[in-house]
Design an enzyme around this catalytic site. Structure first.
Site, mmCIF file in Angstrom:
data_model
loop_
_atom_site.group_PDB
_atom_site.id
_atom_site.type_symbol
_atom_site.label_atom_id
_atom_site.label_comp_id
_atom_site.label_asym_id
_atom_site.label_seq_id
_atom_site.Cartn_x
_atom_site.Cartn_y
_atom_site.Cartn_z
ATOM 1 N N LEU A 168 0.768 -1.408 0.092
ATOM 2 C CA LEU A 168 0.125 0.158 0.126
ATOM 3 C C LEU A 168 0.791 1.697 0.096
ATOM 4 C CD1 LEU A 168 -3.244 0.316 -0.308
ATOM 5 C CD2 LEU A 168 -2.923 0.809 2.122
ATOM 6 N N GLY A 169 1.780 1.186 -1.115
ATOM 7 C CA GLY A 169 2.351 2.783 -0.936
ATOM 8 C C GLY A 169 1.568 3.386 -1.903
ATOM 9 N N ILE B 96 1.084 3.512 -5.550
ATOM 10 C CA ILE B 96 0.792 3.022 -6.773
ATOM 11 C C ILE B 96 -0.600 2.588 -5.417
ATOM 12 C CG2 ILE B 96 0.648 1.128 -8.597
ATOM 13 C CD1 ILE B 96 3.350 1.793 -8.604
ATOM 14 N N SER C 287 1.081 -5.073 3.587
ATOM 15 C CA SER C 287 2.631 -4.547 3.260
ATOM 16 C C SER C 287 3.279 -4.726 5.028
ATOM 17 C CB SER C 287 2.359 -2.860 3.570
ATOM 18 O OG SER C 287 1.944 -2.233 4.833
ATOM 19 N N ARG C 288 4.023 -4.251 4.964
ATOM 20 C CA ARG C 288 5.948 -4.499 6.056
ATOM 21 C C ARG C 288 4.992 -4.023 7.427
ATOM 22 N NH1 ARG C 288 10.572 -1.919 2.901
ATOM 23 N NH2 ARG C 288 8.694 -0.632 2.214
ATOM 24 N N VAL D 44 0.772 -5.301 -11.405
ATOM 25 C CA VAL D 44 1.453 -4.125 -11.561
ATOM 26 C C VAL D 44 2.462 -3.687 -11.033
ATOM 27 C CG1 VAL D 44 -0.633 -3.359 -12.824
ATOM 28 C CG2 VAL D 44 0.314 -2.618 -10.582
ATOM 29 N N GLY D 45 3.467 -5.145 -10.306
ATOM 30 C CA GLY D 45 4.279 -4.947 -9.614
ATOM 31 C C GLY D 45 5.805 -5.034 -10.621
ATOM 32 N N ARG D 46 6.041 -6.484 -10.157
ATOM 33 C CA ARG D 46 7.318 -7.441 -10.795
ATOM 34 C C ARG D 46 7.209 -8.544 -11.140
ATOM 35 N NH1 ARG D 46 9.192 -3.090 -12.328
ATOM 36 N NH2 ARG D 46 10.971 -1.484 -11.947
ATOM 37 N N GLU E 79 10.674 -11.015 -18.714
ATOM 38 C CA GLU E 79 10.268 -10.391 -19.991
ATOM 39 C C GLU E 79 10.972 -9.566 -21.481
ATOM 40 O OE1 GLU E 79 8.713 -6.677 -18.361
ATOM 41 O OE2 GLU E 79 7.413 -7.691 -16.976
ATOM 42 N N HIS F 229 4.278 -4.783 -20.233
ATOM 43 C CA HIS F 229 4.427 -3.766 -19.066
ATOM 44 C C HIS F 229 4.333 -1.981 -20.032
ATOM 45 C CE1 HIS F 229 7.917 -3.340 -16.636
ATOM 46 N NE2 HIS F 229 8.413 -2.477 -16.253
ATOM 47 N N ALA G 256 2.081 -0.129 -18.006
ATOM 48 C CA ALA G 256 0.879 0.462 -17.251
ATOM 49 C C ALA G 256 2.244 1.990 -16.837
ATOM 50 C CB ALA G 256 1.260 -0.604 -16.033
#
Lengths: 341, 341
Positions: free
Chosen positions: A178-179, A181, A200-201, A256-258, A287, A305, A307
């Site tokens: 939950l940063g 983005i 999240s952390r 949509v992260g990695r 990729e 990729h 986004a």
């Protein structure tokens, strides 16, 4: 300076007058307006200007080092990892600016040890990535791309039955990370009547969404998992076989992260066996390779990729990157430090 | 009653015991749960139960009329227009319930003249249609379906260049028709940072969005036009050549209203000639036909009138339709009257 000028001239990228400007290593293809903006301010040692075939990175860096460049602009997940060998090759380097939000291709520990500051793209992409994530989710639930294929193949007049979509409202959305983005995705999906959970952390004081310290538990309580976290040791394969199992057969994955945030072979297996319902993926483990099995699945939406890719974010990125570089060269704090000076 | 029972038995849809229940004409294919729910309450005179090939509608109606049905369930834009001939054929009819939101296939003037009440699907679909409209818009701007084709064709590893998408935030969205669906679209797009403008018959006191009495002026001031109005004499081809011209070459059309709200040949021409930038279309003038030129355009997203189709809305529709019928048969006000009793 004679050697330096010769080296950079050999790379075909620097006019003699530019040698007066501070030297900058550029390891990223940039558009004409970005290139021009850099060349007005810097003596640009451009990896991609040396012509095809590209030189080996070590010999490029060795030649570039002769100019004493104090900064480098790199892209995420691209040709070059900024690791000990990279930093060793250019000992004058004191600042790395990546045009990505993620810094998974930069060895932060080595940078810190050598006193090299690192800045990233900050929030330049956040809005576009959040919008794209929501677009992927609506697409998967409402079968937009699948319906588009159906229409383009001329099947509408021929085939009566077509699988129903699924309503977005009321869905429990589990956001991993939950940063910037993740928070923007949450705001948007609240407007559709979704219920937001997150992992999240640490729990965030600023939000009232339900927090899960375990991704497995988050998956078990969610209809949709949205991967929006950075990639690091802790988050590599954060969506693994067990998490997919917990998400269950009606569950949907949006990434949509990695790519490597998800155990891709396990995701493909779960989709093939109907153990999850669908996926919207903008990123992949290797990729530009996409697992062949995904290409024929109707419940999977695949984008390459993109986004982050809008014409607006492209020009924001140019301005933001240059602002970080100007801050560094004038001794001011970086705008978006990952490792401060 | 003997004649009535014989007629409906001939249609293969009514058990003898059902003749005790009030008679109901059904001119819509329904799923098993909807059919069962109707049969528990009504003697269902089912047009589609008479087997293939379907009988001509007039002979079906003539046979059904013998049962003295007081209500009919019809679908929007389907096999039957509820016009003077339809109403004439079944003079016992006092209520028509359409499973559509739009009543463009019902002659309201004739219904009013004959004292036939009309109910529609109310807000059953509104949320899903609004979600779909937003999905289409994100898809067109961010090229999701186009990117999906690119990936599925295996082009990602081969082709470097790919057109950039366009940011959603800050876009001026001109909504034509700020009813249930239009308002929900507006709420959703506000969460993405869009600016909302609208056109409708009258300005709405309840919103602060800028109102345009002319669709042409709305188009001239907007980046995106979203068609979310009913189809009637005033709104037929409300998006015409002039409006497309005013929208301009960077403009985008989203249509979740009815196909005939847009002058389709003019839209196709404007897209072909690059006089507008793209379109997301769920509805077409001659469904299920889609203009062949659209099928190969990369900047157009086509879905086959599925904005209303989710499993959740399907079951909501069943419950809502039956609630309208029960209200009518028990002499209570219709839940969603278009023409009250």
């Amino acid at each position: 300076m004679a050697t330096a000028a010769a080296a950079s001239n050999a790379m075909g990228s620097v006019k003699p007058a530019a040698a007066q400007l501070p030297a900058l290593i550029l390891i990223r293809r940039v558009d004409a307006s970005f290139a021009a903006a850099l060349r007005r301010r810097f003596c640009v040692l451009d990896f991609f200007a040396s012509g095809e075939p590209l030189p080996p990175l070590p010999s490029f860096l060795a030649a570039a080092a002769a100019n004493g460049p104090r900064a480098a602009v790199v892209m995420g997940g691209g040709v070059a990892r900024v690791d000990a060998a990279f930093l060793e090759a250019v000992p004058s380097l004191r600042c790395v600016v990546t045009t990505a939000a993620g810094v998974d291709s930069i060895d932060l520990h080595e940078c810190a040890r050598r006193g090299v500051a690192v800045a990233n793209s900050g929030r330049v992409y956040s809005v576009d990535v959040a919008d794209h994530a929501v677009g992927l989710l609506i697409d998967v639930l409402r079968r937009i791309t699948a319906s588009s294929r159906f229409v383009r193949r001329g099947l509408w007049p021929l085939q009566g039955d077509y699988p129903l979509g699924t309503k977005l409202g009321g869905k429990r959305i589990g956001i991993i990370g939950l940063g910037n983005i993740g928070s923007l995705i949450a705001n948007r999906l609240e407007a559709f009547g979704c219920v937001i959970y997150y992992n999240s952390r640490m729990p965030k004081d600023s939000v009232s969404y339900r927090f899960f310290s375990s991704v497995h538990d988050l998956a078990a309580e969610s209809d949709v998992l949205v991967v929006a976290c950075a990639l690091n040791k802790e988050t590599r394969h954060i969506v693994n076989k067990d998490v997919l199992e917990a998400l269950g057969k009606d569950g949907i994955i949006i990434n949509v992260g990695r790519g490597a945030n998800v155990d891709e072979p396990e995701l493909v297996k779960a989709l093939k066996e109907g153990r999850i319902a669908g996926a919207g993926l903008d990123v992949f483990e290797n990729e530009p390779e996409v697992p062949a099995e995904l290409l024929s699945m109707d419940n999977v939406v695949l984008t390459h990729h993109v986004a982050v890719l809008t014409s607006e974010s492209r020009s924001d990125l140019r301005d933001h990157t240059i602002a970080n570089l100007e801050a560094f060269f004038s001794g001011n704090p970086l705008l978006t430090p990952v490792l401060p000076q």
